[in-house]
Write an enzyme that holds these catalytic residues in place. Structure first.
Site, short mmCIF file in Angstrom:
data_model
loop_
_atom_site.label_atom_id
_atom_site.label_comp_id
_atom_site.label_asym_id
_atom_site.label_seq_id
_atom_site.Cartn_x
_atom_site.Cartn_y
_atom_site.Cartn_z
N GLY A 187 -7.50 -15.48 -7.55
CA GLY A 187 -8.74 -14.89 -8.05
C GLY A 187 -9.84 -15.05 -7.02
O GLY A 187 -9.64 -15.61 -5.94
N GLY B 55 -14.23 -15.80 -6.76
CA GLY B 55 -15.49 -16.12 -7.40
C GLY B 55 -16.66 -15.76 -6.52
O GLY B 55 -16.53 -15.08 -5.50
N GLY B 56 -17.85 -16.23 -6.91
CA GLY B 56 -19.06 -15.89 -6.18
C GLY B 56 -19.11 -16.46 -4.78
O GLY B 56 -19.82 -15.95 -3.93
N PHE B 57 -18.34 -17.55 -4.51
CA PHE B 57 -18.44 -18.20 -3.21
C PHE B 57 -17.13 -18.17 -2.43
O PHE B 57 -17.02 -18.83 -1.40
CB PHE B 57 -18.88 -19.65 -3.39
N GLY B 58 -16.14 -17.42 -2.90
CA GLY B 58 -14.92 -17.32 -2.14
C GLY B 58 -13.70 -17.14 -3.01
O GLY B 58 -13.79 -17.15 -4.24
N VAL C 16 -9.63 -17.95 -4.29
CA VAL C 16 -8.75 -19.08 -4.61
C VAL C 16 -7.31 -18.62 -4.45
O VAL C 16 -6.93 -17.56 -4.93
CB VAL C 16 -8.99 -19.59 -6.04
N LYS D 138 -9.37 -23.28 -2.59
CA LYS D 138 -10.59 -22.47 -2.62
C LYS D 138 -11.09 -22.30 -1.19
O LYS D 138 -11.45 -23.27 -0.52
CB LYS D 138 -11.68 -23.12 -3.48
N ASP E 127 -22.64 -24.39 -14.67
CA ASP E 127 -21.90 -23.12 -14.61
C ASP E 127 -20.66 -23.18 -15.50
O ASP E 127 -19.58 -22.76 -15.10
CB ASP E 127 -21.52 -22.80 -13.17
#
Length: 655
Positions: free
Chosen positions: A343, A345-348, A350, A364, A461
């Site tokens: 998947g 996310g906002g910062f990179g 996985v 990650k 979060d």
């Protein structure tokens, strides 16, 4: 007598021979408590008359059998011990007696524990047992040299105290250290239950004293417990006997005596010093001038070096944390292939990976273009040395290679919670009780972050995609990139940067003015709670009158006493839960999402409410966002500083 009620979660419990008191069973929910009253009545005499003021016992028959443990401080006389045990269990019975509970009370003179599970075999103590911590709010004062000196002496005192306690017949020791400076004497105490072996006692105490790290060593006192061992130190006397150990710090440097004046030395000393000073000033000017030319590149290099120093400094502080070679990570993830991508996310992204020894990992890979990504990397790495809980994802290590910032986690085969509760087919795999177990697990994880970890942590979060599930569908909170760390007496803050997070899970006070606290996480937990039991997203369209999000939908149904309509249809069609159970769950969730942060419970309160079917619940006030549309995407807004007071409450937790 100062009372502190602590949370005990006892795992891996096995039976052992001990005295059993048989109580006559009768009908009703009071059998367990009657058994507790019966067995606790025998404890004051048993404990005070035993050689080391320690006793265990049990009473009743399954399923209402109760197991108890009492331990007095090692220097108490018989009378004081008996009185302290009687007082301890009287308070436990009056304030927390509910069937199928595990509870413990820690007093200055006595430890008392009862449980519906057999925890009385000392060899079954587990390393993952949750801790009870209390820290002195004051710090060691003075210049950096003095603080480091005193902190080092305190750590030495604790090390020698626990070794002495483990080697003593009664598994008890006290100590004192005189720093030789203006700082007051520091007193220490360490104790295990006397039925522990010397090796087990020492291992137990060393695990607790390892909490005194570079961050917490500046505290002027601390008290940390598990069921069978504890230690304490303070800058005042808190026990009755004379210290068994006496340590002395190096005395302060003596002031040299005045000697006959030698003026001829002045020019010889001053001239070279002035020349050296001028040289330093010139070098400083040249360095600033060069920085002005280099600009951004120099600053970025400094940041990267600082992060690498942080990472390498952490290696070795935890035996479970490693710094991995970049080539090994590349090999494990097949060069970050798309096939291995789990998947983004906002910062990179996985990725799934597997090391050569067969260990499966989740990697990650922080986006190199994201400045916030580097901050997130440092944040998660700093937290790894402090967070250990079965409901938190375990960070195995990290990798820093040029622009690459990589975090390596344990791999959880069932991925994230959102893939189940928001999938038409998969959510049918989660029955009502499994969903409640997931909710309770998340609650315990948050409680640990807020209260029982080494420092208070606000996640900021919390959402379904950040809750991962292991092979047995146990929840683990992940992604601490936005988390904030606070001291134990300060659990709130505000940001003057942009607010970053997922709207719909963000508390109103955080989204609007940047204020966050432990109550912000409670709000997110409440939203998550409603999504788990309903199978609906807060951000979706759920029309009920004028309400167009899940919070408004739930609030409307609550007011109209139509609780069953909120529950996931797959739960209702098969084995519908009892209506009063549904009502309690919705009630707790709505208490968590109340618009005013001060009205929301703490996670201690939430765990207590989830654990008890008899606790009277407050009537919820209207939730935040209950009449607005919620966008389910990361957004940010500028904020202004503000603050609000918060309060935390200790609670006894059920198992």
């Amino acid at each position: 007598m100062d009372i502190v009620v602590g949370v005990l979660l006892i795992l891996g419990l096995m039976p052992m021979p001990f005295e059993v008191i048989m109580a006559a069973a009768d009908d009703g929910g009071g059998v367990f408590c009657d058994n507790l009253k019966l067995v606790s009545a025998t404890l004051p005499n048993k404990t005070s008359s035993s050689p080391h003021h320690y006793a265990t016992a049990a009473a009743g028959q399954a399923p209402d059998v109760v197991y108890v443990l009492a331990l007095c401080r090692g220097d108490l006389n018989d009378t004081a011990c008996g009185e302290s045990v009687a007082y301890t269990f009287a308070r436990l019975i009056n304030e927390s007696c509910v069937a199928n509970y595990t509870a413990g009370a820690y007093y200055g003179d006595c430890t008392g524990v009862y449980s519906f599970q057999n925890f009385l075999d000392p060899s079954d103590a587990t390393e993952d047992e949750e801790l009870f911590e209390r820290w002195n709010i004051n710090n060691i004062t003075g210049d950096a040299e003095n603080v480091l000196f005193v902190a080092g002496l305190i750590q030495q005192l604790l090390s020698e105290t626990v070794e002495t306690a483990a080697g003593a017949a009664g598994r008890f020791a006290t100590g004192v250290v005189d720093t030789g400076r203006t700082f007051p004497l520091v007193y220490s105490l360490a104790q295990c239950t006397p039925d522990m072996s010397a090796g087990d006692c020492l291992a137990c105490l060393r695990r607790l004293t390892s909490m005194i790290n570079s961050t917490t060593a500046v505290r002027m006192g601390a008290q940390i417990h598990v069921t069978r061992c504890y230690f304490r130190y303070e800058a005042y006397v808190f026990y009755d006997s004379k210290p068994m150990l006496h340590l002395t710090g190096a005395p302060a440097p003596a002031i040299p005596k005045r000697h006959k004046s030698k003026l001829w030395v002045i020019p010889i000393v001053v001239i070279p010093v002035v020349a050296f000073f001028c040289f330093i000033v010139y070098c400083g000017w040249w360095r600033r001038h060069r920085k002005g030319i280099m600009g951004l590149q120099a600053r970025r290099t400094d940041n990267l070096q600082g992060e690498e120093e942080l990472v390498w400094d952490l290696e070795g502080k935890s035996p479970e944390f490693s710094v991995f070679e970049f080539d090994h990570v590349l090999e494990a993830t097949s060069n970050f292939s798309e096939e291995n991508k789990l998947g983004e996310g906002g910062f990179g992204a996985v990725y799934k990976g597997q090391f050569s020894d067969g260990t499966e990992i989740a990697v990650k890979r922080l986006a190199s273009h994201s400045g916030q990504g580097f901050i997130e990397f440092k944040n998660e790495v700093q937290l790894i040395a402090k967070l250990q809980h079965r409901n938190l994802v375990r960070l195995l290590g990290c990798c820093s290679h040029g622009e690459e910032k990589i975090l390596v986690y344990e791999f959880l085969p069932n991925k994230s919670l959102d893939l189940f509760i928001f999938d038409e087919n998969k959510r049918a795999l989660l029955d009502w009780y499994k969903r409640l177990e997931i909710i309770e697990g998340i609650a315990h994880g948050l409680l640990y972050l807020h209260k029982h970890s080494r420092l208070s942590v606000i996640h900021r979060d919390l959402k379904p995609s950040n809750i991962l599930l292991d092979s047995e569908m146990n929840p683990k909170i992940s992604d601490f990139g936005l988390a904030r760390i606070f001291s134990s007496n300060n659990t709130e803050g505000n940001t003057t940067r942009r607010v970053v997070g997922t709207y719909g899970y963000m508390a109103p006070e955080y989204a609007s003015v940047g204020l966050f606290s432990i109550k912000s996480d409670v709000f997110s937990f409440g939203v998550l709670f409603l999504e788990i039991i309903s199978g609906k997203k807060n951000s979706g369209s759920h029309h009920s009158g004028d309400f167009i999000n899940l919070l408004g939908f739930a609030w409307s149904l609550w007011g109209e006493v139509r609780w069953l309509e909120l529950i996931d249809e797959s739960l209702v069609s098969k084995y519908p839960p009892a209506e009063n159970e549904i009502m309690r769950c919705i009630n707790i969730a709505l208490l968590c999402v109340q618009e005013n942060a001060a009205d929301r419970p703490t996670m201690s309160d939430v765990v207590a409410m989830l654990s008890s079917k008899t606790m009277v619940l407050a009537e919820p006030k209207h939730p935040g966002y209950f009449n607005v549309r919620v966008a389910n995407e990361e957004q940010s807004v500028l904020t202004e500083p503000c603050s609000v007071n918060d309060m935390t409450i200790s609670a006894i937790s059920a198992r």
